[in-house]
Design an enzyme around this catalytic site. Sequence first.
Site, PDB file in Angstrom:
ATOM      1  N   THR A 122      47.860  69.310 -30.508  1.00 51.77           N
ATOM      2  CA  THR A 122      48.342  70.419 -29.468  1.00 51.77           C
ATOM      3  C   THR A 122      48.068  71.551 -30.425  1.00 51.77           C
ATOM      4  O   THR A 122      48.837  71.894 -31.333  1.00 51.77           O
ATOM      5  CB  THR A 122      49.937  70.258 -29.337  1.00 51.77           C
ATOM      6  OG1 THR A 122      49.860  68.829 -28.950  1.00 51.77           O
ATOM      7  CG2 THR A 122      50.328  70.870 -28.321  1.00 51.77           C
ATOM      8  N   LYS A 207      48.810  71.396 -21.906  1.00 50.92           N
ATOM      9  CA  LYS A 207      49.544  70.591 -22.858  1.00 50.92           C
ATOM     10  C   LYS A 207      50.856  71.464 -22.889  1.00 50.92           C
ATOM     11  O   LYS A 207      51.926  70.648 -22.862  1.00 50.92           O
ATOM     12  CB  LYS A 207      48.832  70.301 -23.997  1.00 50.92           C
ATOM     13  CG  LYS A 207      49.624  69.681 -25.204  1.00 50.92           C
ATOM     14  CD  LYS A 207      49.984  68.370 -24.813  1.00 50.92           C
ATOM     15  CE  LYS A 207      51.136  67.667 -25.917  1.00 50.92           C
ATOM     16  NZ  LYS A 207      51.739  66.356 -25.408  1.00 50.92           N
ATOM     17  N   CYS A 263      57.342  66.999 -30.870  1.00 50.97           N
ATOM     18  CA  CYS A 263      56.541  68.038 -30.085  1.00 50.97           C
ATOM     19  C   CYS A 263      57.421  68.886 -29.320  1.00 50.97           C
ATOM     20  O   CYS A 263      57.250  70.166 -29.482  1.00 50.97           O
ATOM     21  CB  CYS A 263      56.027  66.890 -28.849  1.00 50.97           C
ATOM     22  SG  CYS A 263      54.687  66.167 -29.757  1.00 50.97           S
TER      23      CYS A 263
HETATM   24  N1  NAD Z   1      53.668  62.434 -32.085  1.00 49.73           N
HETATM   25  C1  NAD Z   1      53.449  62.723 -30.485  1.00 49.73           C
HETATM   26  O1  NAD Z   1      54.227  61.839 -29.703  1.00 49.73           O
HETATM   27  C2  NAD Z   1      52.545  63.600 -30.058  1.00 49.73           C
HETATM   28  C3  NAD Z   1      52.154  63.512 -28.831  1.00 49.73           C
HETATM   29  C4  NAD Z   1      51.147  64.200 -28.021  1.00 49.73           C
HETATM   30  C5  NAD Z   1      50.495  65.151 -28.989  1.00 49.73           C
HETATM   31  N2  NAD Z   1      50.871  65.387 -30.303  1.00 49.73           N
HETATM   32  C6  NAD Z   1      50.132  66.333 -31.210  1.00 49.73           C
HETATM   33  O2  NAD Z   1      49.259  65.392 -31.950  1.00 49.73           O
HETATM   34  C7  NAD Z   1      49.197  66.271 -33.121  1.00 49.73           C
HETATM   35  C8  NAD Z   1      49.318  65.156 -34.149  1.00 49.73           C
HETATM   36  O3  NAD Z   1      50.692  64.602 -34.374  1.00 49.73           O
HETATM   37  P1  NAD Z   1      51.153  63.483 -34.807  1.00 49.73           P
HETATM   38  O4  NAD Z   1      52.596  63.198 -34.421  1.00 49.73           O
HETATM   39  O5  NAD Z   1      50.144  62.327 -34.995  1.00 49.73           O
HETATM   40  O6  NAD Z   1      51.189  63.938 -36.403  1.00 49.73           O
HETATM   41  P2  NAD Z   1      51.271  63.106 -37.730  1.00 49.73           P
HETATM   42  O7  NAD Z   1      51.926  64.093 -38.732  1.00 49.73           O
HETATM   43  O8  NAD Z   1      51.838  61.855 -37.534  1.00 49.73           O
HETATM   44  O9  NAD Z   1      49.946  62.847 -38.313  1.00 49.73           O
HETATM   45  C9  NAD Z   1      49.051  63.838 -38.883  1.00 49.73           C
HETATM   46  C10 NAD Z   1      47.946  63.219 -39.901  1.00 49.73           C
HETATM   47  O10 NAD Z   1      46.975  64.161 -40.220  1.00 49.73           O
HETATM   48  C11 NAD Z   1      46.613  63.934 -41.368  1.00 49.73           C
HETATM   49  N3  NAD Z   1      45.782  65.090 -41.876  1.00 49.73           N
HETATM   50  C12 NAD Z   1      46.056  66.444 -42.053  1.00 49.73           C
HETATM   51  N4  NAD Z   1      45.046  67.306 -42.514  1.00 49.73           N
HETATM   52  C13 NAD Z   1      43.901  66.257 -42.556  1.00 49.73           C
HETATM   53  C14 NAD Z   1      42.880  66.497 -42.777  1.00 49.73           C
HETATM   54  N5  NAD Z   1      42.338  67.738 -43.095  1.00 49.73           N
HETATM   55  N6  NAD Z   1      41.962  65.516 -42.893  1.00 49.73           N
HETATM   56  C15 NAD Z   1      42.424  64.154 -42.580  1.00 49.73           C
HETATM   57  N7  NAD Z   1      43.698  63.978 -42.291  1.00 49.73           N
HETATM   58  C16 NAD Z   1      44.435  64.976 -42.266  1.00 49.73           C
HETATM   59  C17 NAD Z   1      48.002  63.852 -41.934  1.00 49.73           C
HETATM   60  O11 NAD Z   1      47.872  63.252 -43.473  1.00 49.73           O
HETATM   61  C18 NAD Z   1      48.645  62.855 -41.156  1.00 49.73           C
HETATM   62  O12 NAD Z   1      48.535  61.726 -41.633  1.00 49.73           O
HETATM   63  C19 NAD Z   1      49.971  67.299 -33.227  1.00 49.73           C
HETATM   64  O13 NAD Z   1      49.305  68.463 -32.908  1.00 49.73           O
HETATM   65  C20 NAD Z   1      51.142  67.137 -32.188  1.00 49.73           C
HETATM   66  O14 NAD Z   1      51.733  68.177 -31.392  1.00 49.73           O
HETATM   67  C21 NAD Z   1      51.768  64.528 -30.817  1.00 49.73           C
END
Ligand code: NAD
Length: 439
Positions: A122, A207, A263
């Site tokens: 997002t 979003k 979120c």
């Molecule tokens: N969690 C939800 O329910 C949800 C729903 C919709 C959208 N989102 C969006 O999706 C995105 C991710 O959210 P999430 O909850 O999955 O986050 P998260 O923190 O669970 O996972 C992010 C992952 O990215 C990895 N990472 C960071 N930089 C990296 C790089 N350069 N190379 C490789 N890996 C890297 C981290 O180690 C981590 O494992 C956010 O923008 C969030 O707003 C989340």
Amino acid sequence: MRVAMIGAGYVGLVSGACFAEFGHIVTCIDKDAKKIEALRRREMPIYEPGLADLVAKNVAEQRLSFTTSLAAGVEDAAAVFIAVGTPSRRTDGLADLTYVYQAAREIAGVIRGHAVIVTKSTVPVGTGDEIARIIGDIQPNADLSVVSNPEFLREGAAIADFMAPDRVVIGTDDERAREVMHELYRPLADKQVPILFTQRRGAELIKYAANAFLATKITFINEIADLCEQASADVEEVAHGIGLDHRIGPKFLAAGPGYGGSCFPKDLLALLKAGLDFGVPIRSIETIISINDQRKRAMARRIIAACGGSIRGRTIAVLGLTFKADTDDMRESPAVSIITALQDAGARVRAYDPQGMEQARSVLNAVDYAVDAYTCAEGADALVVMTEWDMFRSLDLVRIRSLLKSPIVVDLRNIYRPEEMAKLGFTYVSVGRPQVGAR
Ligand SMILES: NC(=O)c1ccc[n+]([C@@H]2O[C@H](COP(=O)([O-])OP(=O)(O)OC[C@H]3O[C@@H](n4cnc5c(N)ncnc54)[C@H](O)[C@@H]3O)[C@@H](O)[C@H]2O)c1
């Protein structure tokens, strides 16, 4: 098709596993080596119903693999997804795009030929332009399509949401990218899921606007719940009555302790701040954020009032810690503010959560953790239902009553019925419904 998924968190891992289930060959890349090692041992780094089986199946059928090497994963990929975190920036509340831009720089170092880069994280409106600029600066000859494909899955129902979403939003005006994205999502298009192509900036905004609207619904019903309490009405009846109106709909109308999670809080703040940068103060969002913040402390005051006005030296049993059921995610859970407020008022807090206790240890101090709900209740001066886990709905309440020192239950999720709680001899306080039993 070959897909690279950068970031194997809640979104990246679920999306990667689901794309593999569609038949694509997916490499999930994460810089967290421990996470990747665990995944290779088939250990899930997160709790998400059904995920372990889906991952195991697709790994066994050789469509899903895990690596820390971005170069190996991105090579030959028809689409490179960025699904890294975008938390609130501590200094100003804007979305912290460090991880997104870092991923973009790393991608720039390895792509060849035409590349479709897809932002699943997002991100604020205009981020796609910046990703294109960053990659273009490093590789001036890169033939790039940067697409926005925001994710709408809900933790706890993530696989079902990904496999049968209300819609898929794809922001691009590049014909080649459009074809790649259409092919990736073909299994959903075949099931008549609307695939909505928009401009990239529109997709980025959809979003944030969707999350802000959902948070507004929750906040609205919470305020109506407060009014119900004063006016001797029942918020469940009111929510049902308005939710049957198709223009309103029944979802996100459950009164409770306020929204939380990874979120809504950060996305509303980011939208508010982005609005200001564009010279557009979004007053409604500003108000929603402030109402929700105040609500958490108000819930602590409600618990203190139910205990007769003071909880100093008392033990409060808390059932549920995560921001909602069926997840282990503790990010921005209302439990954190409420428990801290109870501790500030001098109470000892004992808690039980079926999945959230490990994460809770890193965000809460001085909480005693119980092995189950009954042990949690034993000898406590009051019991608080913080998260609506199904297992709490089916507790033996007669046993709970006999275990509690005082039969006080504060149910912040309305999972029990006031009449039944009264019959069982509880003092029962819920949200937006009549209080029963002696105060
Ligand atoms: N969690 C939800 O329910 C949800 C729903 C919709 C959208 N989102 C969006 O999706 C995105 C991710 O959210 P999430 O909850 O999955 O986050 P998260 O923190 O669970 O996972 C992010 C992952 O990215 C990895 N990472 C960071 N930089 C990296 C790089 N350069 N190379 C490789 N890996 C890297 C981290 O180690 C981590 O494992 C956010 O923008 C969030 O707003 C989340």
